[in-house]
Design a protein around this motif. Structure first.
Motif, PDB file in Angstrom:
ATOM      1  N   UNK A 123      -0.011   6.694  -7.177  1.00 31.24           N
ATOM      2  CA  UNK A 123      -0.090   5.797  -8.324  1.00 31.24           C
ATOM      3  C   UNK A 123      -1.167   4.739  -8.196  1.00 31.24           C
ATOM      4  N   UNK A 124      -2.343   5.110  -7.667  1.00 34.83           N
ATOM      5  CA  UNK A 124      -3.450   4.163  -7.499  1.00 34.83           C
ATOM      6  C   UNK A 124      -4.701   4.737  -8.145  1.00 34.83           C
ATOM      7  N   UNK A 125      -5.693   3.855  -8.358  1.00 37.18           N
ATOM      8  CA  UNK A 125      -6.990   4.275  -8.889  1.00 37.18           C
ATOM      9  C   UNK A 125      -7.979   4.398  -7.733  1.00 37.18           C
ATOM     10  N   UNK A 133      -7.675  -2.071   2.677  1.00 34.50           N
ATOM     11  CA  UNK A 133      -6.723  -1.740   3.729  1.00 34.50           C
ATOM     12  C   UNK A 133      -5.532  -1.012   3.130  1.00 34.50           C
ATOM     13  N   UNK A 134      -4.907  -0.162   3.931  1.00 32.60           N
ATOM     14  CA  UNK A 134      -3.796   0.640   3.420  1.00 32.60           C
ATOM     15  C   UNK A 134      -2.648  -0.251   2.967  1.00 32.60           C
ATOM     16  N   UNK A 135      -2.491  -1.428   3.625  1.00 32.92           N
ATOM     17  CA  UNK A 135      -1.420  -2.345   3.221  1.00 32.92           C
ATOM     18  C   UNK A 135      -1.677  -2.938   1.836  1.00 32.92           C
ATOM     19  N   UNK A 136      -2.957  -3.124   1.483  1.00 33.44           N
ATOM     20  CA  UNK A 136      -3.282  -3.673   0.172  1.00 33.44           C
ATOM     21  C   UNK A 136      -3.231  -2.602  -0.919  1.00 33.44           C
ATOM     22  N   UNK A 137      -3.602  -1.381  -0.572  1.00 33.36           N
ATOM     23  CA  UNK A 137      -3.713  -0.328  -1.582  1.00 33.36           C
ATOM     24  C   UNK A 137      -2.360   0.265  -1.948  1.00 33.36           C
ATOM     25  N   UNK A 138      -1.514   0.526  -0.947  1.00 32.06           N
ATOM     26  CA  UNK A 138      -0.242   1.206  -1.182  1.00 32.06           C
ATOM     27  C   UNK A 138       0.872   0.366  -0.573  1.00 32.06           C
ATOM     28  N   UNK A 139       1.781  -0.095  -1.399  1.00 31.86           N
ATOM     29  CA  UNK A 139       2.894  -0.920  -0.917  1.00 31.86           C
ATOM     30  C   UNK A 139       4.072  -0.026  -0.559  1.00 31.86           C
ATOM     31  N   UNK A 142       6.684   3.093   4.733  1.00 29.43           N
ATOM     32  CA  UNK A 142       6.732   4.361   5.458  1.00 29.43           C
ATOM     33  C   UNK A 142       5.335   4.972   5.585  1.00 29.43           C
ATOM     34  N   UNK A 143       4.564   4.953   4.497  1.00 29.17           N
ATOM     35  CA  UNK A 143       3.205   5.485   4.547  1.00 29.17           C
ATOM     36  C   UNK A 143       2.325   4.633   5.449  1.00 29.17           C
ATOM     37  N   UNK A 144       2.514   3.345   5.410  1.00 32.82           N
ATOM     38  CA  UNK A 144       1.749   2.465   6.296  1.00 32.82           C
ATOM     39  C   UNK A 144       2.031   2.779   7.761  1.00 32.82           C
ATOM     40  N   UNK A 145       3.285   3.063   8.086  1.00 31.36           N
ATOM     41  CA  UNK A 145       3.626   3.414   9.470  1.00 31.36           C
ATOM     42  C   UNK A 145       3.002   4.754   9.858  1.00 31.36           C
ATOM     43  N   UNK A 146       2.964   5.696   8.926  1.00 31.57           N
ATOM     44  CA  UNK A 146       2.346   6.988   9.220  1.00 31.57           C
ATOM     45  C   UNK A 146       0.864   6.800   9.525  1.00 31.57           C
ATOM     46  N   UNK A 158       4.857  14.390  11.103  1.00 30.15           N
ATOM     47  CA  UNK A 158       5.280  14.653   9.731  1.00 30.15           C
ATOM     48  C   UNK A 158       6.443  13.734   9.396  1.00 30.15           C
ATOM     49  N   UNK A 159       6.343  13.078   8.254  1.00 27.88           N
ATOM     50  CA  UNK A 159       7.348  12.105   7.830  1.00 27.88           C
ATOM     51  C   UNK A 159       7.628  12.334   6.352  1.00 27.88           C
ATOM     52  N   UNK A 160       8.896  12.233   5.979  1.00 25.11           N
ATOM     53  CA  UNK A 160       9.287  12.307   4.569  1.00 25.11           C
ATOM     54  C   UNK A 160       9.249  10.917   3.960  1.00 25.11           C
ATOM     55  N   UNK A 161       8.628  10.797   2.793  1.00 19.80           N
ATOM     56  CA  UNK A 161       8.473   9.521   2.121  1.00 19.80           C
ATOM     57  C   UNK A 161       9.105   9.571   0.743  1.00 19.80           C
ATOM     58  N   UNK A 162       9.517   8.413   0.279  1.00 22.19           N
ATOM     59  CA  UNK A 162       9.973   8.248  -1.093  1.00 22.19           C
ATOM     60  C   UNK A 162       9.067   7.229  -1.762  1.00 22.19           C
ATOM     61  N   UNK A 163       8.390   7.653  -2.812  1.00 21.28           N
ATOM     62  CA  UNK A 163       7.416   6.805  -3.493  1.00 21.28           C
ATOM     63  C   UNK A 163       7.855   6.623  -4.934  1.00 21.28           C
ATOM     64  N   UNK A 164       7.789   5.380  -5.400  1.00 20.51           N
ATOM     65  CA  UNK A 164       8.116   5.065  -6.794  1.00 20.51           C
ATOM     66  C   UNK A 164       6.818   4.791  -7.551  1.00 20.51           C
ATOM     67  N   UNK A 165       6.535   5.632  -8.523  1.00 19.38           N
ATOM     68  CA  UNK A 165       5.361   5.477  -9.375  1.00 19.38           C
ATOM     69  C   UNK A 165       5.870   5.213 -10.788  1.00 19.38           C
TER      70      UNK A 165
END
Length: 238
Positions: A123-125, A133-139, A142-146, A158-165
């Motif tokens: 859900x980003x442009x 930085x990944x912390x600024x782009x995607x909140x 779990x993805x930041x830890x990956x 490999x990690x399962x993530x739940x993303x809300x868009x």
């Protein structure tokens, strides 16, 4: 009178010599400045990326060597830029044709590139998060830890993530791996994102179906078991 004539002759001769020296100096200066100007303009064109027109080689040996060296450098740069552009276009074509999302970060966890699939999944442009930085782009913690684990070299994971868009909830499977240069230096990491939302929903439907079937069969099976036990205890003869 003789002294005056001699003085006038000396003055005229001096003026003539001065004019001749000035003319020769101007001609020599122009002959030196013109090739220098052409070399400077050619170098500015090459620096701007215009390799369509090469430098003319002057007659002066020193400037001829400089012009030939610049022309050779421009030819090599043009070939290298064409190769880089072709490889970049091929890489972008491959990334854009992939269904999986691909996210590349540098050693400082700043986003180097991401394809359209990754941008839609997160859900980003792409233009807005480039270099961030990944912390600024995607909140998403779990993805930041990956990304952090991949950059630190903790091996393929490999990690399962739940993303809300927006109002949508998506389930992603993230695979991260470290990337090194030929000399072994860490250049960053690549994270591949797979959309497993449909699979997770099908698994939920399957679990609900099994639970419902088990619940629906429990009562008749209990009744059948009770009747069978009653018959086994002698009710068949009564």
């Amino acid at each position: 009178e003789a002294t005056g004539d001699l003085s006038r002759s000396i003055v005229l001769t001096a003026l003539t010599v001065a004019l001749m020296a000035a003319g020769i100096g101007w001609w020599v200066s122009w002959r030196i400045a013109q090739p220098m100007r052409e070399v400077r303009e050619g170098a500015e064109r090459f620096a701007a990326g215009d390799f369509s027109r090469k430098l003319s080689v002057p007659a002066t040996e020193e400037f001829a060597g400089v012009a030939e060296s610049l022309n050779q450098m421009a030819e090599e740069l043009d070939e290298r830029l064409r190769t880089i552009t072709r490889e970049r276009n091929e890489r972008e074509a491959v990334l854009e044709s992939m269904v999986e999302g691909v996210l590349a970060v540098d050693a400082d966890r700043r986003i180097l590139a991401l394809n359209t699939a990754a941008a839609e999944l997160l859900g980003v442009a792409p233009d807005e998060v480039q270099g961030a930085a990944i912390e600024e782009a995607v909140r998403n913690p779990d993805l930041q830890r990956v990304v952090t684990a991949a950059v630190s070299g903790q091996g393929p994971l490999e990690v399962d993530l739940t993303v809300h868009v927006g109002d949508r909830e998506q389930y992603l499977q993230a695979s991260g791996a470290l990337r090194r240069a030929r000399d072994g230096e860490v250049v960053g990491a690549v994270v591949v994102l797979n959309d497993v939302t449909r699979l997770r929903r099908l698994e939920a439907v399957r679990r609900d179906f099994v639970a419902n079937v088990s619940h629906e069969l429990k009562t008749p099976l209990t009744s059948i078991k009770g009747f069978a036990e009653t018959l086994a205890d002698g009710a068949l003869e009564d």
